[in-house]
Design a protein around this motif. Structure first.
Motif, PDB file in Angstrom:
ATOM      1  N   MET A 111       0.863  -1.205   0.000  1.00  0.00           N
ATOM      2  CA  MET A 111       0.000   0.000   0.000  1.00  0.00           C
ATOM      3  C   MET A 111       0.893   1.246   0.000  1.00  0.00           C
ATOM      4  SD  MET A 111      -3.015   0.984   2.706  1.00  0.00           S
ATOM      5  CE  MET A 111      -1.956   1.675   3.963  1.00  0.00           C
ATOM      6  N   ASP A 112       0.665   2.138  -0.973  1.00  0.00           N
ATOM      7  CA  ASP A 112       1.510   3.324  -1.044  1.00  0.00           C
ATOM      8  C   ASP A 112       0.736   4.589  -0.663  1.00  0.00           C
ATOM      9  OD1 ASP A 112      -0.146   3.418  -3.169  1.00  0.00           O
ATOM     10  OD2 ASP A 112       1.427   3.438  -4.709  1.00  0.00           O
ATOM     11  N   THR A 113      -0.362   4.406   0.056  1.00  0.00           N
ATOM     12  CA  THR A 113      -1.120   5.563   0.521  1.00  0.00           C
ATOM     13  C   THR A 113      -1.748   5.231   1.873  1.00  0.00           C
ATOM     14  OG1 THR A 113      -3.077   6.915   0.108  1.00  0.00           O
ATOM     15  CG2 THR A 113      -3.064   4.765  -0.901  1.00  0.00           C
ATOM     16  N   TYR A 114      -1.917   6.217   2.707  1.00  0.00           N
ATOM     17  CA  TYR A 114      -2.543   5.970   4.003  1.00  0.00           C
ATOM     18  C   TYR A 114      -4.016   5.613   3.848  1.00  0.00           C
ATOM     19  CZ  TYR A 114       1.506   7.630   6.604  1.00  0.00           C
ATOM     20  OH  TYR A 114       2.742   7.749   7.141  1.00  0.00           O
ATOM     21  N   TYR A 115      -4.659   6.170   2.798  1.00  0.00           N
ATOM     22  CA  TYR A 115      -6.090   5.923   2.608  1.00  0.00           C
ATOM     23  C   TYR A 115      -6.315   4.958   1.454  1.00  0.00           C
ATOM     24  CZ  TYR A 115      -7.231   9.827   5.701  1.00  0.00           C
ATOM     25  OH  TYR A 115      -7.374  10.655   6.780  1.00  0.00           O
ATOM     26  N   ASP A 116      -6.944   3.806   1.745  1.00  0.00           N
ATOM     27  CA  ASP A 116      -7.308   2.842   0.708  1.00  0.00           C
ATOM     28  C   ASP A 116      -8.822   2.642   0.822  1.00  0.00           C
ATOM     29  OD1 ASP A 116      -7.860   0.616  -0.818  1.00  0.00           O
ATOM     30  OD2 ASP A 116      -6.148  -0.547  -0.105  1.00  0.00           O
ATOM     31  N   PRO A 117      -9.593   2.837  -0.292  1.00  0.00           N
ATOM     32  CA  PRO A 117     -11.053   2.690  -0.213  1.00  0.00           C
ATOM     33  C   PRO A 117     -11.473   1.337   0.365  1.00  0.00           C
ATOM     34  CG  PRO A 117     -10.409   3.570  -2.354  1.00  0.00           C
ATOM     35  CD  PRO A 117      -9.142   3.233  -1.631  1.00  0.00           C
ATOM     36  N   LYS A 118     -10.659   0.300   0.113  1.00  0.00           N
ATOM     37  CA  LYS A 118     -11.037  -1.036   0.609  1.00  0.00           C
ATOM     38  C   LYS A 118     -11.018  -1.096   2.141  1.00  0.00           C
ATOM     39  CE  LYS A 118      -9.450  -3.513  -3.437  1.00  0.00           C
ATOM     40  NZ  LYS A 118      -8.173  -3.793  -4.071  1.00  0.00           N
ATOM     41  N   ASP A 119     -10.269  -0.190   2.757  1.00  0.00           N
ATOM     42  CA  ASP A 119     -10.187  -0.195   4.217  1.00  0.00           C
ATOM     43  C   ASP A 119     -11.526   0.109   4.887  1.00  0.00           C
ATOM     44  OD1 ASP A 119      -7.580  -0.904   4.229  1.00  0.00           O
ATOM     45  OD2 ASP A 119      -6.791   1.121   4.579  1.00  0.00           O
ATOM     46  N   LEU A 120     -12.392   0.821   4.160  1.00  0.00           N
ATOM     47  CA  LEU A 120     -13.684   1.170   4.759  1.00  0.00           C
ATOM     48  C   LEU A 120     -14.447  -0.088   5.181  1.00  0.00           C
ATOM     49  CD1 LEU A 120     -15.699   3.368   5.505  1.00  0.00           C
ATOM     50  CD2 LEU A 120     -16.459   3.436   3.121  1.00  0.00           C
ATOM     51  N   LYS A 121     -14.290  -1.140   4.366  1.00  0.00           N
ATOM     52  CA  LYS A 121     -14.981  -2.411   4.668  1.00  0.00           C
ATOM     53  C   LYS A 121     -14.411  -3.076   5.920  1.00  0.00           C
ATOM     54  CE  LYS A 121     -17.057  -3.857   0.361  1.00  0.00           C
ATOM     55  NZ  LYS A 121     -16.749  -2.777  -0.533  1.00  0.00           N
ATOM     56  N   LYS A 122     -13.218  -2.653   6.327  1.00  0.00           N
ATOM     57  CA  LYS A 122     -12.593  -3.268   7.509  1.00  0.00           C
ATOM     58  C   LYS A 122     -12.973  -2.527   8.789  1.00  0.00           C
ATOM     59  CE  LYS A 122      -8.379  -4.381   4.890  1.00  0.00           C
ATOM     60  NZ  LYS A 122      -6.996  -3.914   4.738  1.00  0.00           N
ATOM     61  N   PHE A 123     -13.821  -1.542   8.660  1.00  0.00           N
ATOM     62  CA  PHE A 123     -14.159  -0.700   9.820  1.00  0.00           C
ATOM     63  C   PHE A 123     -14.549  -1.549  11.032  1.00  0.00           C
ATOM     64  CE2 PHE A 123     -17.028   3.103  11.245  1.00  0.00           C
ATOM     65  CZ  PHE A 123     -16.166   3.364  12.290  1.00  0.00           C
ATOM     66  N   ALA A 124     -15.376  -2.577  10.755  1.00  0.00           N
ATOM     67  CA  ALA A 124     -15.884  -3.400  11.867  1.00  0.00           C
ATOM     68  C   ALA A 124     -14.766  -4.156  12.587  1.00  0.00           C
ATOM     69  CB  ALA A 124     -16.935  -4.386  11.354  1.00  0.00           C
ATOM     70  N   ASP A 125     -13.615  -4.321  11.936  1.00  0.00           N
ATOM     71  CA  ASP A 125     -12.494  -5.034  12.583  1.00  0.00           C
ATOM     72  C   ASP A 125     -11.999  -4.272  13.822  1.00  0.00           C
ATOM     73  OD1 ASP A 125     -12.789  -6.708  10.492  1.00  0.00           O
ATOM     74  OD2 ASP A 125     -10.923  -6.176   9.464  1.00  0.00           O
ATOM     75  N   ILE A 126     -12.330  -3.001  13.905  1.00  0.00           N
ATOM     76  CA  ILE A 126     -11.946  -2.202  15.078  1.00  0.00           C
ATOM     77  C   ILE A 126     -12.519  -2.833  16.353  1.00  0.00           C
ATOM     78  CG2 ILE A 126     -12.334   0.071  16.209  1.00  0.00           C
ATOM     79  CD1 ILE A 126     -10.308   0.205  13.955  1.00  0.00           C
ATOM     80  N   SER A 127     -13.599  -3.621  16.196  1.00  0.00           N
ATOM     81  CA  SER A 127     -14.242  -4.247  17.365  1.00  0.00           C
ATOM     82  C   SER A 127     -13.286  -5.194  18.083  1.00  0.00           C
ATOM     83  CB  SER A 127     -15.491  -5.011  16.924  1.00  0.00           C
ATOM     84  OG  SER A 127     -15.101  -6.108  16.128  1.00  0.00           O
ATOM     85  N   GLU A 128     -12.292  -5.726  17.354  1.00  0.00           N
ATOM     86  CA  GLU A 128     -11.425  -6.747  17.953  1.00  0.00           C
ATOM     87  C   GLU A 128     -10.732  -6.259  19.231  1.00  0.00           C
ATOM     88  OE1 GLU A 128      -8.852  -8.007  14.760  1.00  0.00           O
ATOM     89  OE2 GLU A 128     -10.600  -8.628  13.580  1.00  0.00           O
TER      90      GLU A 128
END
Lengths: 348, 110
Positions: B1-18
């Motif tokens: 990844m060459d950028t801090y923001y990747d659109p695909k990361d939005l789908k990982k939002f729920a992983d914050i629950s871990e």
């Protein structure tokens, strides 16, 4: 995306071919097959019940060339239902308890036998719905069609993708919004859209892009307020309809790079309550050539009725039609997403 | 990844629950309740969220609430006006601090 002036078929585009569309939409892309998802509903496989609505596509010719059209309709399309096929439909209606006939196209008014057909159906005491694009009603040669429909107590359902010009013209062509407003004013003068007359006039909202429709109830309030305040227009109900990933809308999704995310959105938004109310359970679709389909979308994908059911309206047999298994594909997710979608709007 | 923001990361939002499942659960319940129609419609709330997304310059939120605003029945005109509201407040917030500059200026100069 540029405005269209002819159908995809006229340009010989790949996606004008139903098989090419099916290759794309039935390539699972990791999505569960619709039938698997439907199992959540707990009814077993999707099956039709009694036919309440005979939806007849009287031809693919249309004066408009809308960007999202699932029929790929346009002025160049020559597929028009003959009087003979209309008579087969009338015979079925005369001999079966099917209360409603839903006429669609193309622009149904452009079938040369449209008036004859409507008149005959009304004489059988059936309720008639005409899916009119509005602009045809102010086109040369069709000036008296609005009065004809009012006299025959025909219900009119018309697309108006938004209550403002920008979205409407982007989807349906330049000038369509202004023409549509002028025609709606005329329909109102004839009594359409006014509770006391019994002349039903419903509008249809389609999203102008790769997103799902808003809440039907909330948007209807906005439409009623904005159209009344800005144009003095009234109508009965607003139907929000989800765009199906087929034909020109599929072409748009692919060209704009939205196909995968749109399908994901439809699958993620699968709603068992919407799936219970899908229109194919009570609607039978007749093609311009008399072929039978589970819905207008299957018709455009040339997915006829399942093997043991009759294939043509002249062979109609209620006992083989009712209870038949519905032919499904990944496009069916379009009818079960969110609040659901049907020719009568949301299903929940 | 060459950028801090990747659109695909939005789908990982729920992983914050871990890291804190209970807090994620509470956040979700509260978040869901906030966006339900109340005194404000769902569309109005989406447009507010879109304006705030621009004020805080969150690309995830801009993506999510442009889509949400469209799906609640807003059009480009309404979304653009919402962004102008955010911009006006941001611009105005800078300008109104000019009062402090004037106060200091007044104190320090003859």
């Amino acid at each position: 995306m540029q405005a269209r002036h002819k159908s995809m078929k006229a340009f010989g585009e790949n996606l004008a071919d139903a098989n090419e569309q099916l290759k794309i939409i039935n390539n699972s892309n990791g999505f569960p097959h619709f039938d698997e998802k439907f199992e959540i509903v707990g009814e077993g496989p999707l099956r039709a019940g009694k036919v309440e609505i005979l939806q007849v596509n009287v031809g693919k010719m249309c004066n408009q060339v809308c960007k999202h059209c699932h029929v790929d309709a346009g002025p160049d399309r020559k597929e028009i239902m003959t009087k003979e096929t209309m008579q087969y439909c009338l015979d079925v209606l005369a001999n079966n308890d099917i209360p409603t006939v839903d006429l669609t196209g193309g622009a149904p008014e452009m079938n040369p036998n449209f008036k004859w057909f409507v008149d005959k159906i009304k004489k059988l005491n059936k309720h008639v719905i005409v899916r009119s694009n509005l602009t045809i009603l102010e086109t040369n040669g069709y000036a008296d069609y609005a009065e004809f429909m009012a006299n025959h107590k025909v219900e009119i359902v018309s697309s108006l993708p938004y209550y403002k010009k920008s979205f409407t013209d982007r989807q349906r062509g330049d000038g369509v919004f202004d023409k549509s407003i002028a025609v709606i004013k005329r329909l109102n003068e004839l009594g359409y859209g006014k509770e006391e007359t019994g002349l039903i006039f419903n509008l249809v909202y389609n999203p102008v892009g790769a997103f799902l429709p808003p809440s039907q109830e909330e948007l209807e309030r906005d439409y009623k307020r904005e159209l009344r305040d800005n144009f003095g227009i009234v109508f009965n109900n607003l139907y929000t309809i989800t765009n199906m990933p087929i034909s020109r809308y599929l072409d748009y999704l692919l060209q704009s790079g939205n196909y995968e995310s749109y399908m994901q959105k439809l699958v993620d938004a699968f709603n068992p309550a919407a799936a219970i109310g899908v229109m194919c359970k009570f609607t039978l679709s007749v093609g311009w050539n008399g072929r039978l389909f589970d819905c207008d979308f299957n018709q455009m994908l040339e997915l006829g009725l399942i093997d043991d059911a009759p294939k043509h309206i002249k062979d109609y047999n209620a006992s083989l039609i009712e209870g038949r298994r519905i032919v499904t594909g990944q496009h069916c997710y379009g009818c079960t997403a969110g609040s659901g979608s049907s020719c009568g709007g949301a299903t929940t | 990844m060459d950028t801090y923001y990747d659109p695909k990361d939005l789908k990982k939002f729920a992983d914050i629950s871990e890291g804190a499942p209970e807090l994620w659960k509470k956040f979700n319940e509260w978040y869901g309740a906030v966006f339900k129609a109340g005194a404000l419609s769902e569309r109005e709330k989406s447009l507010i969220a879109l304006a705030v997304a621009h004020a805080i310059q969150c690309p995830y939120c801009i993506d999510a609430y442009t889509q949400a605003s469209l799906e609640k029945g807003a059009d480009l005109e309404q979304m653009t006006e919402a962004v102008h509201v955010a911009s006006a407040i941001r611009g105005g917030a800078s300008l109104v601090h000019g009062v402090q500059m004037k106060n200091v200026n007044e104190k320090l100069t003859m």
